[in-house]
Motif scaffolding. Structure first.
Motif, PDB file in Angstrom:
ATOM      1  N   ARG A  47     -14.774  -0.217  39.036  1.00  0.00           N
ATOM      2  CA  ARG A  47     -13.676   0.420  38.305  1.00  0.00           C
ATOM      3  C   ARG A  47     -12.478  -0.523  38.141  1.00  0.00           C
ATOM      4  O   ARG A  47     -11.794  -0.496  37.108  1.00  0.00           O
ATOM      5  CB  ARG A  47     -13.251   1.695  39.024  1.00  0.00           C
ATOM      6  CG  ARG A  47     -14.258   2.841  38.876  1.00  0.00           C
ATOM      7  CD  ARG A  47     -14.399   3.274  37.426  1.00  0.00           C
ATOM      8  NE  ARG A  47     -15.325   4.361  37.245  1.00  0.00           N
ATOM      9  CZ  ARG A  47     -14.996   5.647  37.267  1.00  0.00           C
ATOM     10  NH1 ARG A  47     -13.747   6.004  37.484  1.00  0.00           N
ATOM     11  NH2 ARG A  47     -15.914   6.569  37.076  1.00  0.00           N
ATOM     12  N   ASN A  48     -12.217  -1.367  39.135  1.00  0.00           N
ATOM     13  CA  ASN A  48     -11.088  -2.301  39.016  1.00  0.00           C
ATOM     14  C   ASN A  48     -11.324  -3.349  37.933  1.00  0.00           C
ATOM     15  O   ASN A  48     -10.419  -3.681  37.160  1.00  0.00           O
ATOM     16  CB  ASN A  48     -10.838  -2.983  40.359  1.00  0.00           C
ATOM     17  CG  ASN A  48     -10.057  -2.102  41.317  1.00  0.00           C
ATOM     18  OD1 ASN A  48      -9.541  -1.054  40.927  1.00  0.00           O
ATOM     19  ND2 ASN A  48      -9.974  -2.512  42.569  1.00  0.00           N
ATOM     20  N   VAL A  49     -12.554  -3.884  37.863  1.00  0.00           N
ATOM     21  CA  VAL A  49     -12.863  -4.857  36.810  1.00  0.00           C
ATOM     22  C   VAL A  49     -12.739  -4.198  35.440  1.00  0.00           C
ATOM     23  O   VAL A  49     -12.149  -4.772  34.503  1.00  0.00           O
ATOM     24  CB  VAL A  49     -14.275  -5.450  37.001  1.00  0.00           C
ATOM     25  CG1 VAL A  49     -14.640  -6.333  35.805  1.00  0.00           C
ATOM     26  CG2 VAL A  49     -14.351  -6.266  38.293  1.00  0.00           C
ATOM     27  N   LEU A  50     -13.256  -2.975  35.315  1.00  0.00           N
ATOM     28  CA  LEU A  50     -13.171  -2.269  34.034  1.00  0.00           C
ATOM     29  C   LEU A  50     -11.715  -1.993  33.665  1.00  0.00           C
ATOM     30  O   LEU A  50     -11.333  -2.090  32.494  1.00  0.00           O
ATOM     31  CB  LEU A  50     -13.957  -0.959  34.093  1.00  0.00           C
ATOM     32  CG  LEU A  50     -15.476  -1.074  34.268  1.00  0.00           C
ATOM     33  CD1 LEU A  50     -16.119   0.305  34.242  1.00  0.00           C
ATOM     34  CD2 LEU A  50     -16.090  -1.960  33.194  1.00  0.00           C
ATOM     35  N   THR A  51     -10.912  -1.652  34.641  1.00  0.00           N
ATOM     36  CA  THR A  51      -9.483  -1.403  34.390  1.00  0.00           C
ATOM     37  C   THR A  51      -8.807  -2.621  33.779  1.00  0.00           C
ATOM     38  O   THR A  51      -8.062  -2.513  32.791  1.00  0.00           O
ATOM     39  CB  THR A  51      -8.774  -1.009  35.697  1.00  0.00           C
ATOM     40  OG1 THR A  51      -9.338   0.210  36.185  1.00  0.00           O
ATOM     41  CG2 THR A  51      -7.273  -0.832  35.475  1.00  0.00           C
ATOM     42  N   LEU A  52      -9.083  -3.780  34.345  1.00  0.00           N
ATOM     43  CA  LEU A  52      -8.468  -5.010  33.834  1.00  0.00           C
ATOM     44  C   LEU A  52      -9.024  -5.389  32.467  1.00  0.00           C
ATOM     45  O   LEU A  52      -8.299  -5.940  31.633  1.00  0.00           O
ATOM     46  CB  LEU A  52      -8.676  -6.153  34.827  1.00  0.00           C
ATOM     47  CG  LEU A  52      -7.990  -5.995  36.190  1.00  0.00           C
ATOM     48  CD1 LEU A  52      -8.208  -7.235  37.050  1.00  0.00           C
ATOM     49  CD2 LEU A  52      -6.491  -5.746  36.019  1.00  0.00           C
TER      50      LEU A  52
ATOM     51  N   LEU B 253      -2.630  -5.965  33.082  1.00  0.00           N
ATOM     52  CA  LEU B 253      -2.634  -5.813  34.530  1.00  0.00           C
ATOM     53  C   LEU B 253      -3.197  -7.027  35.258  1.00  0.00           C
ATOM     54  O   LEU B 253      -3.243  -7.047  36.491  1.00  0.00           O
ATOM     55  CB  LEU B 253      -3.421  -4.561  34.930  1.00  0.00           C
ATOM     56  CG  LEU B 253      -2.829  -3.213  34.479  1.00  0.00           C
ATOM     57  CD1 LEU B 253      -3.772  -2.077  34.834  1.00  0.00           C
ATOM     58  CD2 LEU B 253      -1.463  -3.006  35.122  1.00  0.00           C
ATOM     59  N   LEU B 254      -3.649  -8.020  34.505  1.00  0.00           N
ATOM     60  CA  LEU B 254      -4.194  -9.224  35.140  1.00  0.00           C
ATOM     61  C   LEU B 254      -3.151  -9.944  36.008  1.00  0.00           C
ATOM     62  O   LEU B 254      -3.503 -10.686  36.923  1.00  0.00           O
ATOM     63  CB  LEU B 254      -4.741 -10.183  34.075  1.00  0.00           C
ATOM     64  CG  LEU B 254      -6.098  -9.798  33.460  1.00  0.00           C
ATOM     65  CD1 LEU B 254      -6.367 -10.620  32.209  1.00  0.00           C
ATOM     66  CD2 LEU B 254      -7.216  -9.982  34.484  1.00  0.00           C
ATOM     67  N   ASP B 255      -1.883  -9.710  35.728  1.00  0.00           N
ATOM     68  CA  ASP B 255      -0.824 -10.335  36.521  1.00  0.00           C
ATOM     69  C   ASP B 255      -0.401  -9.478  37.711  1.00  0.00           C
ATOM     70  O   ASP B 255       0.446  -9.893  38.511  1.00  0.00           O
ATOM     71  CB  ASP B 255       0.407 -10.602  35.635  1.00  0.00           C
ATOM     72  CG  ASP B 255       0.123 -11.630  34.556  1.00  0.00           C
ATOM     73  OD1 ASP B 255      -0.691 -12.526  34.822  1.00  0.00           O
ATOM     74  OD2 ASP B 255       0.714 -11.523  33.463  1.00  0.00           O
ATOM     75  N   SER B 256      -0.985  -8.303  37.822  1.00  0.00           N
ATOM     76  CA  SER B 256      -0.596  -7.396  38.898  1.00  0.00           C
ATOM     77  C   SER B 256      -1.128  -7.881  40.244  1.00  0.00           C
ATOM     78  O   SER B 256      -2.281  -8.313  40.353  1.00  0.00           O
ATOM     79  CB  SER B 256      -1.126  -5.983  38.622  1.00  0.00           C
ATOM     80  OG  SER B 256      -0.969  -5.151  39.748  1.00  0.00           O
TER      81      SER B 256
ATOM     82  N   ALA C  90      -7.606  -7.816  43.421  1.00  0.00           N
ATOM     83  CA  ALA C  90      -8.079  -9.002  44.142  1.00  0.00           C
ATOM     84  C   ALA C  90      -8.393 -10.134  43.165  1.00  0.00           C
ATOM     85  O   ALA C  90      -8.744  -9.884  42.004  1.00  0.00           O
ATOM     86  CB  ALA C  90      -9.323  -8.662  44.960  1.00  0.00           C
ATOM     87  N   PRO C  91      -8.305 -11.389  43.629  1.00  0.00           N
ATOM     88  CA  PRO C  91      -8.579 -12.541  42.748  1.00  0.00           C
ATOM     89  C   PRO C  91      -9.966 -12.523  42.123  1.00  0.00           C
ATOM     90  O   PRO C  91     -10.122 -12.882  40.945  1.00  0.00           O
ATOM     91  CB  PRO C  91      -8.415 -13.738  43.687  1.00  0.00           C
ATOM     92  CG  PRO C  91      -7.481 -13.264  44.744  1.00  0.00           C
ATOM     93  CD  PRO C  91      -7.802 -11.819  44.952  1.00  0.00           C
ATOM     94  N   ASP C  92     -10.996 -12.108  42.887  1.00  0.00           N
ATOM     95  CA  ASP C  92     -12.346 -12.111  42.310  1.00  0.00           C
ATOM     96  C   ASP C  92     -12.495 -11.029  41.247  1.00  0.00           C
ATOM     97  O   ASP C  92     -13.259 -11.186  40.289  1.00  0.00           O
ATOM     98  CB  ASP C  92     -13.411 -11.964  43.397  1.00  0.00           C
ATOM     99  CG  ASP C  92     -13.231 -10.717  44.246  1.00  0.00           C
ATOM    100  OD1 ASP C  92     -12.104 -10.209  44.343  1.00  0.00           O
ATOM    101  OD2 ASP C  92     -14.237 -10.245  44.829  1.00  0.00           O
ATOM    102  N   VAL C  93     -11.774  -9.949  41.381  1.00  0.00           N
ATOM    103  CA  VAL C  93     -11.763  -8.906  40.347  1.00  0.00           C
ATOM    104  C   VAL C  93     -11.163  -9.469  39.059  1.00  0.00           C
ATOM    105  O   VAL C  93     -11.705  -9.283  37.956  1.00  0.00           O
ATOM    106  CB  VAL C  93     -10.966  -7.678  40.825  1.00  0.00           C
ATOM    107  CG1 VAL C  93     -10.745  -6.693  39.673  1.00  0.00           C
ATOM    108  CG2 VAL C  93     -11.680  -6.987  41.975  1.00  0.00           C
TER     109      VAL C  93
ATOM    110  N   ALA D 183     -19.496  -4.165  29.978  1.00  0.00           N
ATOM    111  CA  ALA D 183     -18.720  -4.687  31.100  1.00  0.00           C
ATOM    112  C   ALA D 183     -19.185  -4.077  32.412  1.00  0.00           C
ATOM    113  O   ALA D 183     -19.236  -4.748  33.452  1.00  0.00           O
ATOM    114  CB  ALA D 183     -17.237  -4.403  30.880  1.00  0.00           C
ATOM    115  N   CYS D 184     -19.572  -2.815  32.366  1.00  0.00           N
ATOM    116  CA  CYS D 184     -20.010  -2.120  33.574  1.00  0.00           C
ATOM    117  C   CYS D 184     -21.332  -2.688  34.092  1.00  0.00           C
ATOM    118  O   CYS D 184     -21.460  -2.967  35.293  1.00  0.00           O
ATOM    119  CB  CYS D 184     -20.147  -0.626  33.290  1.00  0.00           C
ATOM    120  SG  CYS D 184     -20.431   0.370  34.765  1.00  0.00           S
ATOM    121  N   ILE D 185     -22.306  -2.887  33.205  1.00  0.00           N
ATOM    122  CA  ILE D 185     -23.581  -3.460  33.659  1.00  0.00           C
ATOM    123  C   ILE D 185     -23.349  -4.886  34.144  1.00  0.00           C
ATOM    124  O   ILE D 185     -24.016  -5.364  35.069  1.00  0.00           O
ATOM    125  CB  ILE D 185     -24.669  -3.399  32.560  1.00  0.00           C
ATOM    126  CG1 ILE D 185     -26.057  -3.745  33.133  1.00  0.00           C
ATOM    127  CG2 ILE D 185     -24.364  -4.315  31.397  1.00  0.00           C
ATOM    128  CD1 ILE D 185     -26.615  -2.726  34.070  1.00  0.00           C
TER     129      ILE D 185
END
Length: 508
Positions: free
Chosen positions: A95-100, A106-109, A113-116, A365-367
């Protein structure tokens, strides 16, 4: 074997449709599109998982909200493999990757986490203008490469990204391939071999496309194993009415919850080679294996290890974000890998898919997150693994609970739920109930499921919606409800069936 599976033949609204009764007004005039002029294949297709019993469950929920008095306070939906709808918590990393990806601002938030962030950037770099833009018809290059890497890690065998197509759920890939195969030969329809019991997507699609369903029975007495002699019997009879073209395998099984052994898979591959069949391996539940001694084996790996001539067979395999530990049903992310497909046919398939423009970019993106999760040492690794293992552990516990409870009830027989998300128990129904069901024009297990819903609030799917041996009665239930609700469901179920067998339910 008929091309459709009956879901209900007793509800008044269906009879209304069959008779062509349509509400009209003076302004409507004569219709160009009517039941007589529409595509006849659509009229005969059924999809039991969202059939009349589910509709009734929705009506009962509305009645409860309005204060209706029932012997229960809530409906327990055990009819469909919708993980999050039954309370499963989403995986945070996904969900965090999808959010970004959806909101790159939000990439600057500092909250991610860095890997996300790196994963989101990789996905976005493959798009033309973010997830709001169209992608290639086959999907994003970065994600298809990640899928290829995932398959190589899983099987130890290289995969070509050009043979991987991202789809809006596995269902879209399955339907696309069946559409591609749908061609008559010497005046005969193409036949599709499907397991009985089967997931109704197949019977519905086969009916919709005007193909011929070839049912082969799974061996219930051997934990729903696949008997090669039964395959031979089935195809021999089918050749009288169609030309068999495809064999569908669902492993782990839906609705039966079995996991095929490697030996069983080898036998299927040999059979497909002998009969000249295209193999469609529905492997969306490959993460869902619970029973000790059970293990998932991909068809691609087994086929490759068998060597020539078997490693040259045409194979399509399917994987989805909807099941496993993810349960992201509504996001519609999936892939299909096409092995040994003729290059000219592949070009035709991609042309056909181009007319749909592209699968949902969020699903892609999810897969991508599922096939390329955090690696050991990444900031998100520990939390990801903890959440993943918690989901699978809970499912394994509920699989055992369901198996043990059903087998403790006189008149119900349930094979071990080895994998997937379902049980498919057999019912020994009283003759009086069977006669009552027939008197109102319903299949006995449909009638049973309806009475179960009305009396207990438990929503299941009758076995007649999946296919079963004549004279037997089953139902499918998921193992997805939360543990406390699952325990409550088993208590209600046991009470209902025991009283039914003792003839204490006077309103049934």
């Amino acid at each position: 074997m008929p091309t459709t599976v009956a879901a209900d033949n007793g509800r008044a609204e269906q009879e209304t449709v069959k008779k062509g009764n349509v509400k009209t007004s003076p302004k409507m005039g004569k219709k160009t599109l009517t039941l007589d002029t529409m595509n006849p294949h659509i009229k005969v297709m059924e999809y039991a998982v969202r059939g009349p019993i589910v509709i009734r469950a929705g009506e009962l929920e509305m009645e409860l909200k309005k204060g209706a008095k029932k012997p229960y306070k809530e409906i327990i939906r055990a009819n469909i493999g919708d993980c999050h709808a039954t309370g499963q918590v989403p995986i945070t990393y996904i969900r965090n990757v999808l959010t970004l990806c959806i909101n790159p601002k939000l990439l600057d938030s500092p909250d991610f986490a860095p890997d996300v962030k790196e994963h989101a950037k990789r996905i976005l770099s493959s798009t033309r203008g973010g997830l709001g833009s169209y992608t290639d018809s086959t999907g994003l290059d970065v994600v298809r490469q990640d899928v290829a890497d995932f398959i190589k890690r899983r099987d130890g065998i290289a995969a070509d990204p050009d043979n991987i197509i991202l789809t809006a759920g596995a269902s879209e890939g399955i339907k696309a391939l069946l559409k591609l195969i749908n061609n008559e030969k010497n005046g005969q329809k193409p036949g599709v071999m499907v397991p009985i019991p089967q997931y109704p997507l197949y019977s519905a699609t086969i009916a919709e496309y005007g193909m011929e369903q070839i049912g082969y029975y799974l061996d219930e007495d051997n934990n729903w194993a696949l008997d090669i002699n039964e395959l031979k019997r089935s195809i021999r009879e089918a050749r009288k009415v169609c030309h068999p073209s495809v064999i569908v395998i669902i492993n782990p099984g839906n609705p039966t919850g079995q996991v095929l052994t490697e030996e069983n898979i080898r036998g299927i591959i040999k059979f497909a080679h002998e009969e000249g069949l295209y193999i469609m391996a529905d492997e969306v539940y490959q993460d869902n294996v619970y029973a000790p001694g059970s293990k998932f084996h991909s068809f691609k790996k087994v086929m490759t290890q068998m060597g020539a001539p078997y490693d040259g067979l045409e194979l399509a395999s399917f994987y989805s974000t909807s099941k496993g530990f993810m349960g992201e049903c509504g996001i519609r992310g999936a892939y299909m890998e096409l092995v040994n497909m003729d290059s000219q046919v592949m070009a035709m398939l991609k042309k056909m898919l181009s007319a749909k423009l592209c699968p949902t970019s969020v699903g892609q993106a999810c897969i991508g997150c599922v096939v390329s999760p955090p690696k050991q040492g990444d900031p998100s690794y520990e939390s990801f693994m903890s959440e993943k293992q918690a989901v699978l552990k809970s499912l394994a516990e509920k699989a055992k609970l369901v198996t043990d409870t059903f087998n403790s009830i006189p008149g119900i027989h349930c094979n071990t739920v080895q994998g997937a998300m379902y049980a498919f128990p057999r019912l020994d129904l009283p003759q009086g109930l069977i006669d009552k069901a027939k008197s109102v024009g319903q299949d006995p297990d449909f009638y049973y499921a309806l009475q179960l819903l009305e009396n207990t609030g438990i929503c299941i799917v009758p076995g007649s919606g999946f296919g079963q041996k004549p004279g037997t009665h089953h139902f499918r239930t998921t193992i997805l409800p939360p543990p406390k609700q699952m325990e409550e469901m088993m208590v209600r179920f046991k009470k209902f069936h025991t009283e039914l067998m003792e003839d204490k339910l006077k309103n049934v």
